[in-house]
Design a protein around this motif. Structure first.
Motif, short mmCIF file in Angstrom:
data_model
loop_
_atom_site.label_atom_id
_atom_site.label_comp_id
_atom_site.label_asym_id
_atom_site.label_seq_id
_atom_site.Cartn_x
_atom_site.Cartn_y
_atom_site.Cartn_z
N LEU A 27 25.38 18.88 47.57
CA LEU A 27 25.29 20.33 47.49
C LEU A 27 25.80 20.74 46.11
CD1 LEU A 27 25.13 23.29 48.59
CD2 LEU A 27 27.41 22.93 49.55
N ILE A 28 25.04 21.62 45.44
CA ILE A 28 25.44 22.09 44.12
C ILE A 28 25.90 23.53 44.22
CG2 ILE A 28 24.73 22.45 41.73
CD1 ILE A 28 22.62 20.29 42.12
N VAL A 29 27.14 23.77 43.78
CA VAL A 29 27.74 25.10 43.81
C VAL A 29 28.06 25.51 42.38
CG1 VAL A 29 29.68 26.50 44.61
CG2 VAL A 29 28.70 24.74 46.11
N ASN A 30 27.58 26.68 41.98
CA ASN A 30 27.78 27.19 40.62
C ASN A 30 28.44 28.56 40.69
OD1 ASN A 30 25.54 28.48 38.06
ND2 ASN A 30 27.60 27.67 37.81
N SER A 31 29.74 28.59 40.42
CA SER A 31 30.50 29.85 40.50
C SER A 31 31.52 29.88 39.38
CB SER A 31 31.21 29.96 41.87
OG SER A 31 32.04 31.09 41.94
N PRO A 32 31.45 30.91 38.52
CA PRO A 32 30.48 32.01 38.42
C PRO A 32 29.05 31.48 38.22
CG PRO A 32 32.40 32.46 37.06
CD PRO A 32 32.51 31.04 37.49
N SER A 33 28.12 32.26 38.72
CA SER A 33 26.74 31.78 38.84
C SER A 33 25.87 32.19 37.66
CB SER A 33 26.13 32.35 40.12
OG SER A 33 24.72 32.24 40.12
N ASN A 34 25.04 31.27 37.26
CA ASN A 34 23.86 31.56 36.46
C ASN A 34 22.68 31.37 37.41
OD1 ASN A 34 21.70 31.62 34.68
ND2 ASN A 34 22.24 29.75 33.60
N PRO A 35 21.94 32.45 37.74
CA PRO A 35 21.68 33.65 36.94
C PRO A 35 22.30 34.95 37.44
CG PRO A 35 19.90 33.36 38.48
CD PRO A 35 20.89 32.27 38.77
N THR A 36 23.17 34.94 38.45
CA THR A 36 23.55 36.20 39.07
C THR A 36 24.88 36.75 38.60
OG1 THR A 36 24.76 35.20 40.93
CG2 THR A 36 22.35 35.42 41.15
N GLY A 37 25.75 35.91 38.06
CA GLY A 37 27.09 36.34 37.72
C GLY A 37 28.02 36.45 38.91
N ALA A 38 27.56 36.03 40.09
CA ALA A 38 28.40 36.10 41.29
C ALA A 38 29.53 35.08 41.20
CB ALA A 38 27.56 35.82 42.53
N VAL A 39 30.70 35.49 41.68
CA VAL A 39 31.85 34.60 41.83
C VAL A 39 32.11 34.48 43.33
CG1 VAL A 39 34.30 34.23 41.35
CG2 VAL A 39 32.82 35.25 39.61
N TYR A 40 32.03 33.28 43.87
CA TYR A 40 32.14 33.10 45.30
C TYR A 40 33.59 33.20 45.76
CZ TYR A 40 27.39 31.33 44.71
OH TYR A 40 26.07 31.21 44.39
N SER A 41 33.81 33.87 46.87
CA SER A 41 35.14 34.11 47.41
C SER A 41 35.77 32.81 47.91
CB SER A 41 35.06 35.11 48.56
OG SER A 41 34.35 34.52 49.66
N ASP A 42 37.07 32.83 48.07
CA ASP A 42 37.76 31.66 48.65
C ASP A 42 37.24 31.37 50.05
OD1 ASP A 42 39.21 31.46 46.34
OD2 ASP A 42 41.14 32.02 47.21
N ALA A 43 36.95 32.43 50.81
CA ALA A 43 36.42 32.21 52.16
C ALA A 43 35.07 31.51 52.11
CB ALA A 43 36.29 33.56 52.89
N ALA A 44 34.24 31.84 51.11
CA ALA A 44 32.95 31.17 50.95
C ALA A 44 33.15 29.70 50.62
CB ALA A 44 32.13 31.86 49.86
N LEU A 45 34.07 29.43 49.70
CA LEU A 45 34.31 28.04 49.31
C LEU A 45 34.93 27.24 50.46
CD1 LEU A 45 35.61 28.50 45.65
CD2 LEU A 45 33.26 28.08 46.45
N GLU A 46 35.76 27.89 51.26
CA GLU A 46 36.31 27.21 52.43
C GLU A 46 35.21 26.88 53.43
OE1 GLU A 46 39.27 29.99 53.62
OE2 GLU A 46 40.66 29.43 51.99
N GLY A 47 34.21 27.76 53.53
CA GLY A 47 33.06 27.46 54.36
C GLY A 47 32.28 26.27 53.85
N VAL A 48 32.13 26.20 52.53
CA VAL A 48 31.49 25.03 51.92
C VAL A 48 32.30 23.78 52.26
CG1 VAL A 48 31.00 23.90 49.72
CG2 VAL A 48 30.36 26.29 50.06
#
Length: 381
Positions: free
Chosen positions: A169-190
């Protein structure tokens, strides 16, 4: 003579971002003034102390080969930088590469075989797909466009997409192309899914130093992720060193040993004096902060300009990109915007998300204002 080319290359498209940039360059060569909002390259010069460090290294004779993984001083400095981020990787678990893109390529080649499944979070940087295809892998994609490009509200979709068959699984945060920064809760889900299905995760953190009011978490710092996360970063974006080509990755030592074979038989090593400049870069703070402040001002400017045309965008929390909703045929929209308004953008379909165009605000405020004005004048906004 007719040459026959390998499947691993014929099934890959050229980089969309570079293709748009090439078209823009053609127009510029014909004397057309193009506002290029397509390429992710800071418009700031490399900080002078870094340039001087590179020159000093050449003057000192650092122009020959280095050890393949990189000079020990730089790997030790990277190790310390990673420790500040909460990651525990000694120099023996780090390879210095000619750019973070090369790091990603080596990792994917080391891990993915024919038919292996790789999960991407869309919109995803264009080269992930190409690298996976060149390794023979198959893609599973999770669409984040319905959740303002945030991962946390789409964790159920990610859970449905991955399985025991998922290798990477590839996770890019902050993201190209959206600039989104994934929350800790999101990363814990990952983390929970990676542990459950025994998935290796690449954490692409090339924009980690470019954020606005948020502090991104390194995925490898979460419990259960240290031995299954490969962290990728580099110097191109934060230090405006795109042409220097310097990146690195850190991960479990067995991966480093295997990926190191590809590294040594392909690029040999990153450029010697460039590595010394990278060492200086890791001690550079003020110019980086100044660039980030400027990017934040530009982000706010573009959002306000788009609001004047009743266009709402998901506010980026990092990097220097945003996704702008356009016509369903985003490819035609971007081509028309370049031909008619002479503004270069990148179609969202290149990132797996049709109906959008990516704008890079790594350009001056004057050029950003002119670009938006041209798009509006030509009916593209």
């Amino acid at each position: 003579m007719t040459m026959e080319f390998t499947d691993r290359l014929t099934r890959v498209e050229p980089s969309a971002t570079l293709a748009i940039s090439a078209l823009a360059t053609e127009l510029e060569n014909d004397g057309v003034d193009v506002v290029d909002l397509s390429v992710g390259e800071p418009d700031f010069p490399t900080p002078e102390n870094i340039v001087e460090a590179g020159k000093d290294a050449m003057d000192a004779g650092h122009t020959g080969y280095t050890t393949s993984a990189g000079i020990i001083d730089l790997r030790e400095a990277i190790s310390e930088k990673l420790a500040d981020d909460g990651l525990d990787h000694g120099p023996e678990e780090i390879i210095v590469t000619p750019g973070a893109k090369q790091a990603l390529y080596e990792i994917i080649q080391a891990l993915i075989s024919d038919g292996d499944e790789v999960a991407l979070l869309d919109p995803a940087w264009v080269s992930y797909e190409a690298m996976v295809k060149m390794a023979g892998g198959d893609l599973t994609r999770v669409d984040l466009s319905e959740t303002d490009f945030q991962l946390e509200p789409a964790l159920d979709d990610l859970e449905a997409a991955v399985s025991d068959e998922t290798e990477l699984l590839i996770v890019n945060s902050p993201s190209n192309p959206t600039g989104a920064v994934y929350s800790d809760a999101a990363l814990e889900g990952v983390r929970d899914l990676a542990v459950e299905h025994d998935i290796t995760v690449i954490s692409d953190e090339i924009y980690k130093e470019i954020t606005y009011g948020v502090e991104p978490t390194s995925l490898g710092t979460l419990e259960g992720m240290a031995d299954r996360t490969i962290t990728v970063n580099g110097f191109s974006k934060a230090y405006s060193m795109t042409g220097w080509r310097l990146g690195y990755f850190a991960g479990p030592e067995d991966l480093i040993n295997q990926a190191g074979k590809l590294h040594s038989h392909s690029v040999s090593s990153a450029v010697n004096f460039v590595q010394h400049a990278g060492l200086e870069a890791l001690e550079t703070e003020d110019p980086v902060a100044e660039m980030v402040d400027a990017f934040e001002d530009r982000r706010d400017l573009v959002i306000n300009l788009l609001e004047e045309h009743d266009i709402d965008v998901a506010e980026p929390e990092g990097a220097f990109y945003m996704m702008v909703p356009v016509d369903d045929d985003d490819q035609a929209w971007c081509e028309g915007a370049l031909e008619d308004a002479h503004v270069a953008t990148v179609p969202g379909s290149a990132f797996g998300t049709p109906g959008y165009a990516r704008i890079s605000y790594a350009a001056s405020e004057e050029r950003l204002e002119e670009g938006i004005e041209r798009l509006a004048d030509e009916g593209y906004l």
